[in-house]
Design a protein around this motif. Structure first.
Motif, PDB file in Angstrom:
ATOM      1  N   LYS A 212      52.182 -52.594  30.310  1.00 39.43           N
ATOM      2  CA  LYS A 212      53.234 -53.065  31.218  1.00 39.43           C
ATOM      3  C   LYS A 212      54.596 -52.446  30.896  1.00 39.43           C
ATOM      4  CE  LYS A 212      49.883 -55.464  32.633  1.00 39.43           C
ATOM      5  NZ  LYS A 212      49.066 -54.870  33.701  1.00 39.43           N
ATOM      6  N   VAL A 213      54.561 -51.158  30.697  1.00 35.65           N
ATOM      7  CA  VAL A 213      55.810 -50.416  30.511  1.00 35.65           C
ATOM      8  C   VAL A 213      56.085 -49.660  31.807  1.00 35.65           C
ATOM      9  CG1 VAL A 213      56.984 -48.603  29.214  1.00 35.65           C
ATOM     10  CG2 VAL A 213      55.475 -50.221  28.031  1.00 35.65           C
ATOM     11  N   LEU A 301      48.215 -61.847  32.413  1.00 39.46           N
ATOM     12  CA  LEU A 301      47.901 -60.547  31.808  1.00 39.46           C
ATOM     13  C   LEU A 301      49.176 -59.805  31.427  1.00 39.46           C
ATOM     14  CD1 LEU A 301      45.850 -58.251  31.175  1.00 39.46           C
ATOM     15  CD2 LEU A 301      46.177 -57.465  33.519  1.00 39.46           C
ATOM     16  N   THR A 302      50.142 -59.855  32.309  1.00 45.33           N
ATOM     17  CA  THR A 302      51.387 -59.126  32.054  1.00 45.33           C
ATOM     18  C   THR A 302      52.114 -59.691  30.839  1.00 45.33           C
ATOM     19  OG1 THR A 302      51.594 -58.609  34.390  1.00 45.33           O
ATOM     20  CG2 THR A 302      53.579 -58.416  33.066  1.00 45.33           C
ATOM     21  N   GLY A 303      52.181 -61.023  30.767  1.00 45.15           N
ATOM     22  CA  GLY A 303      52.851 -61.638  29.625  1.00 45.15           C
ATOM     23  C   GLY A 303      52.188 -61.249  28.312  1.00 45.15           C
ATOM     24  N   ALA A 304      50.852 -61.318  28.305  1.00 49.76           N
ATOM     25  CA  ALA A 304      50.106 -61.009  27.075  1.00 49.76           C
ATOM     26  C   ALA A 304      50.229 -59.530  26.729  1.00 49.76           C
ATOM     27  CB  ALA A 304      48.639 -61.393  27.257  1.00 49.76           C
ATOM     28  N   ALA A 305      50.122 -58.680  27.728  1.00 45.05           N
ATOM     29  CA  ALA A 305      50.153 -57.241  27.474  1.00 45.05           C
ATOM     30  C   ALA A 305      51.522 -56.799  26.978  1.00 45.05           C
ATOM     31  CB  ALA A 305      49.787 -56.481  28.751  1.00 45.05           C
ATOM     32  N   LYS A 306      52.562 -57.349  27.552  1.00 46.65           N
ATOM     33  CA  LYS A 306      53.913 -56.972  27.113  1.00 46.65           C
ATOM     34  C   LYS A 306      54.147 -57.398  25.672  1.00 46.65           C
ATOM     35  CE  LYS A 306      57.912 -56.214  29.625  1.00 46.65           C
ATOM     36  NZ  LYS A 306      57.683 -54.817  29.891  1.00 46.65           N
ATOM     37  N   ALA A 307      53.666 -58.594  25.349  1.00 42.41           N
ATOM     38  CA  ALA A 307      53.843 -59.099  23.981  1.00 42.41           C
ATOM     39  C   ALA A 307      53.105 -58.225  22.977  1.00 42.41           C
ATOM     40  CB  ALA A 307      53.368 -60.539  23.907  1.00 42.41           C
ATOM     41  N   ALA A 308      52.010 -57.618  23.416  1.00 42.52           N
ATOM     42  CA  ALA A 308      51.183 -56.827  22.500  1.00 42.52           C
ATOM     43  C   ALA A 308      51.550 -55.347  22.509  1.00 42.52           C
ATOM     44  CB  ALA A 308      49.717 -56.986  22.887  1.00 42.52           C
ATOM     45  N   ALA A 309      52.495 -54.954  23.347  1.00 39.68           N
ATOM     46  CA  ALA A 309      52.792 -53.527  23.511  1.00 39.68           C
ATOM     47  C   ALA A 309      53.289 -52.901  22.213  1.00 39.68           C
ATOM     48  CB  ALA A 309      53.831 -53.338  24.608  1.00 39.68           C
TER      49      ALA A 309
ATOM     50  N   THR B  84      59.030 -61.314  29.838  1.00 41.30           N
ATOM     51  CA  THR B  84      57.919 -60.963  30.721  1.00 41.30           C
ATOM     52  C   THR B  84      58.360 -60.042  31.853  1.00 41.30           C
ATOM     53  OG1 THR B  84      58.292 -62.983  32.011  1.00 41.30           O
ATOM     54  CG2 THR B  84      56.615 -63.083  30.270  1.00 41.30           C
ATOM     55  N   CYS B  85      59.633 -59.719  31.876  1.00 41.62           N
ATOM     56  CA  CYS B  85      60.148 -58.892  32.972  1.00 41.62           C
ATOM     57  C   CYS B  85      59.718 -57.434  32.785  1.00 41.62           C
ATOM     58  CB  CYS B  85      61.670 -58.975  33.021  1.00 41.62           C
ATOM     59  SG  CYS B  85      62.393 -57.918  34.292  1.00 41.62           S
ATOM     60  N   MET B  86      59.484 -56.763  33.902  1.00 39.93           N
ATOM     61  CA  MET B  86      59.020 -55.391  33.849  1.00 39.93           C
ATOM     62  C   MET B  86      60.077 -54.430  33.312  1.00 39.93           C
ATOM     63  SD  MET B  86      56.272 -54.131  34.074  1.00 39.93           S
ATOM     64  CE  MET B  86      55.486 -55.608  34.719  1.00 39.93           C
ATOM     65  N   TYR B  87      61.306 -54.826  33.344  1.00 39.30           N
ATOM     66  CA  TYR B  87      62.365 -53.937  32.845  1.00 39.30           C
ATOM     67  C   TYR B  87      62.640 -54.129  31.359  1.00 39.30           C
ATOM     68  CZ  TYR B  87      63.341 -53.414  37.828  1.00 39.30           C
ATOM     69  OH  TYR B  87      63.227 -53.157  39.179  1.00 39.30           O
ATOM     70  N   TYR B  88      61.955 -55.063  30.728  1.00 41.64           N
ATOM     71  CA  TYR B  88      62.241 -55.415  29.338  1.00 41.64           C
ATOM     72  C   TYR B  88      61.456 -54.521  28.378  1.00 41.64           C
ATOM     73  CZ  TYR B  88      62.545 -58.323  25.112  1.00 41.64           C
ATOM     74  OH  TYR B  88      62.770 -58.784  23.841  1.00 41.64           O
ATOM     75  N   LEU B  89      62.185 -53.909  27.462  1.00 42.92           N
ATOM     76  CA  LEU B  89      61.539 -53.146  26.391  1.00 42.92           C
ATOM     77  C   LEU B  89      61.424 -54.058  25.183  1.00 42.92           C
ATOM     78  CD1 LEU B  89      63.332 -49.670  26.730  1.00 42.92           C
ATOM     79  CD2 LEU B  89      61.078 -50.354  27.586  1.00 42.92           C
ATOM     80  N   VAL B  90      60.191 -54.380  24.816  1.00 44.82           N
ATOM     81  CA  VAL B  90      59.938 -55.411  23.809  1.00 44.82           C
ATOM     82  C   VAL B  90      60.557 -55.055  22.458  1.00 44.82           C
ATOM     83  CG1 VAL B  90      58.126 -56.650  22.555  1.00 44.82           C
ATOM     84  CG2 VAL B  90      57.795 -56.049  24.966  1.00 44.82           C
ATOM     85  N   HIS B  91      60.330 -53.836  22.036  1.00 54.22           N
ATOM     86  CA  HIS B  91      60.734 -53.481  20.672  1.00 54.22           C
ATOM     87  C   HIS B  91      62.231 -53.224  20.541  1.00 54.22           C
ATOM     88  CE1 HIS B  91      56.639 -53.371  19.108  1.00 54.22           C
ATOM     89  NE2 HIS B  91      56.333 -53.031  20.346  1.00 54.22           N
ATOM     90  N   ARG B  92      62.796 -52.729  21.614  1.00 50.71           N
ATOM     91  CA  ARG B  92      64.238 -52.465  21.564  1.00 50.71           C
ATOM     92  C   ARG B  92      65.044 -53.688  22.003  1.00 50.71           C
ATOM     93  NH1 ARG B  92      67.276 -47.760  25.098  1.00 50.71           N
ATOM     94  NH2 ARG B  92      69.364 -48.079  24.228  1.00 50.71           N
ATOM     95  N   LYS B  93      64.358 -54.659  22.589  1.00 47.63           N
ATOM     96  CA  LYS B  93      64.992 -55.838  23.188  1.00 47.63           C
ATOM     97  C   LYS B  93      66.094 -55.371  24.165  1.00 47.63           C
ATOM     98  CE  LYS B  93      65.992 -58.517  19.607  1.00 47.63           C
ATOM     99  NZ  LYS B  93      66.352 -59.782  18.904  1.00 47.63           N
ATOM    100  N   TRP B  94      65.648 -54.661  25.170  1.00 45.82           N
ATOM    101  CA  TRP B  94      66.573 -53.960  26.057  1.00 45.82           C
ATOM    102  C   TRP B  94      66.125 -54.088  27.509  1.00 45.82           C
ATOM    103  CZ3 TRP B  94      71.071 -51.614  24.653  1.00 45.82           C
ATOM    104  CH2 TRP B  94      71.714 -50.815  25.601  1.00 45.82           C
ATOM    105  N   CYS B  95      67.086 -54.277  28.402  1.00 46.92           N
ATOM    106  CA  CYS B  95      66.788 -54.256  29.832  1.00 46.92           C
ATOM    107  C   CYS B  95      67.034 -52.841  30.336  1.00 46.92           C
ATOM    108  CB  CYS B  95      67.675 -55.234  30.599  1.00 46.92           C
ATOM    109  SG  CYS B  95      67.493 -55.030  32.394  1.00 46.92           S
ATOM    110  N   GLU B  96      65.977 -52.181  30.817  1.00 46.52           N
ATOM    111  CA  GLU B  96      66.135 -50.784  31.227  1.00 46.52           C
ATOM    112  C   GLU B  96      66.299 -50.619  32.735  1.00 46.52           C
ATOM    113  OE1 GLU B  96      62.943 -48.148  30.331  1.00 46.52           O
ATOM    114  OE2 GLU B  96      61.419 -49.405  31.243  1.00 46.52           O
ATOM    115  N   LEU B  97      66.572 -51.706  33.446  1.00 47.31           N
ATOM    116  CA  LEU B  97      66.949 -51.534  34.855  1.00 47.31           C
ATOM    117  C   LEU B  97      68.229 -50.691  34.855  1.00 47.31           C
ATOM    118  CD1 LEU B  97      66.685 -52.207  37.889  1.00 47.31           C
ATOM    119  CD2 LEU B  97      68.117 -54.211  37.461  1.00 47.31           C
TER     120      LEU B  97
END
Lengths: 320, 115
Positions: A212-213, A301-309, B84-97
């Motif tokens: 989900k990137v 699925l999206t929530g889980a996948a993003k958390a695991a990315a 859970t947003c599609m623009y969120y980068l988990v590791h950088r904790k960043w909104c890339e919109l």
């Protein structure tokens, strides 16, 4: 020897250009290796004027056996059902199409316009265009829902805008060499061998889809194009990432969202402003989800996948 | 020997952390952001994006127009958190919109959330 006649209705010649770029097999291979006799083609045919009319009449009368009638472009009915906006060889093209389809062993619709109307049939459909046996998702089209060619098969639909060159030539070869019985068609009369898997099948951005990137802008090497840029790869049936274009690439590999051009609804949302290259959402959730996925499942699925990315999924990376 | 790559990444991380704290401070101080109406339709999304594009691009304007909050907003039965947003980068904790392009926290929210 199988006689092939190719005519063009309301079209841009895109499928002709595609056909002439075919490699496996090539247009020349059809003639030299597979015994196809090209009676006439808009870009290859030698006959003009009266001679062309004689040829077409000979096909209609049965004097020349018509094995394969290939049609590119829509059947134009305007104005007022006359078809006069698309006249060809002395009469409305639609009249030639009707008569030739009735005598052909096989009828093959090439590209979206011939299969289900494509861009010309987009609302308000000013040319009153139809596909040969469909208008968008509605079965029927110009030839009607019960039409079958003399072989017993309905129109074989090879959609796409344009159709991939090798889809065209491989189906023509199958028909010309007596292997039409091996062609099984789906509910939209597309050969299953090409149109059962998805455009996403084989996409090099699948890992970004999985984690989900997103690619929120064009020109990014990382990221899936589905989430923001309107890519229809997860719900479009085509082998674009299995049978590559020019043997090299595909839209999604090059960073271009799939437009879903092998599906009857193409172009989606009737090309309303802001609907192209933008994922349409309702309360933040895509209107059109990957095939077979419901909204609740998608969110989980999206929530889980993003958390695991993993971290690498967010970094710039070559995906071709 | 100094690892320039590590040094650069570290400096960026410090800058982003500082900016994240600044955002949190502004929101805790009661910055009045446009939490509603949410961007429920494509037209609403485009309207908000257009306002962001034509704004001066300052941090406060982004937060106000984006409708940022320090906690997730539940809307239509869906919890709209940055994580859970599609623009969120988990590791950088960043909104890339591109129109926001800000550091965020997983539990923050904005009205341009999309999944």
């Amino acid at each position: 020897m199988a006689n092939l006649l190719w005519l063009q209705g309301g079209a841009c010649s895109g499928n002709t250009m595609s056909f002439l770029n075919a490699e496996e097999p090539s247009a020349v291979d059809l003639v030299t290796d597979f015994g196809i006799n090209v009676l006439w083609h808009p870009s290859l045919g030698m006959e003009l004027g009266d001679n062309l009319q004689k040829l077409l009449r000979a096909c209609v009368s049965g004097e020349i056996a018509l094995d394969i009638f290939a049609f590119e472009g829509t059947v134009v009915n305007a104005p007022d059902g006359t078809g006069d906006w698309n006249r060809f060889a002395g009469r409305p093209m639609k009249e030639w199409v009707r008569e030739l389809a009735n005598v052909a062993q096989f009828v093959v619709a090439l590209g979206d316009c011939a299969t289900w109307g494509g861009i010309p049939a987009t609302a308000p459909n000013p040319t009153d265009s139809q596909g040969l046996q469909f208008l968008k998702r509605e079965r029927g089209g110009f030839l009607g829902p019960d039409f079958t060619a003399k072989s017993g098969l309905p129109v074989i639909n090879i959609p796409g805008c344009p159709a991939h060159p090798d889809w065209i030539t491989q189906i023509l070869v199958a028909v010309a060499t007596g292997n039409a019985g091996e062609i099984t068609l789906d509910e939209f009369q597309r050969p299953k061998t090409f149109f059962t898997s998805f455009t996403q099948t084989g996409c090099t951005r699948n890992m970004h889809f999985a984690y989900k990137v997103s690619a929120p802008e064009f020109g990014q090497r990382k990221g899936c194009l589905f989430y923001d840029l309107g890519c229809r790869g997860p719900m479009t049936h085509s082998p674009c990432n299995r049978i590559l274009w020019n043997r090299q690439s595909s839209k999604t590999r090059a960073g271009m969202p799939c437009l879903g051009c092998t599906e009857p609804e193409f172009p989606f949302f009737d090309l309303e402003p802001g609907t192209v290259f933008k994922t349409q959402t309702v309360m933040g959730v895509p209107k059109d989800l990957p095939a077979g996925v419901d909204q609740a499942g998608y969110i989980k699925l999206t929530g889980a996948a993003k958390a695991a990315a993993p971290a690498w999924a967010e970094e710039d990376i070559f995906v071709v | 020997m100094v690892d320039e790559t590590t040094t650069g990444a570290s400096a960026r991380s410090e800058y982003e952390d500082a900016l994240r704290r600044e955002i949190e401070t502004k929101l805790r101080a009661g910055l009045d952001t446009e939490v509603e109406p949410r961007a429920d339709t494509h037209e609403r999304v485009q309207e908000i994006i257009t306002r962001l594009r034509t704004s001066d691009g300052s941090l406060e304007v982004k937060l106000v127009i984006g409708g940022f909050t320090l906690e997730p907003i539940e809307h239509g039965g869906i919890e709209q958190a940055c994580e859970t947003c599609m623009y969120y980068l988990v590791h950088r904790k960043w909104c890339e919109l591109p129109e926001l392009d800000l550091p965020v926290e997983p539990q923050w929210s904005c009205r341009l959330w999309r999944i």
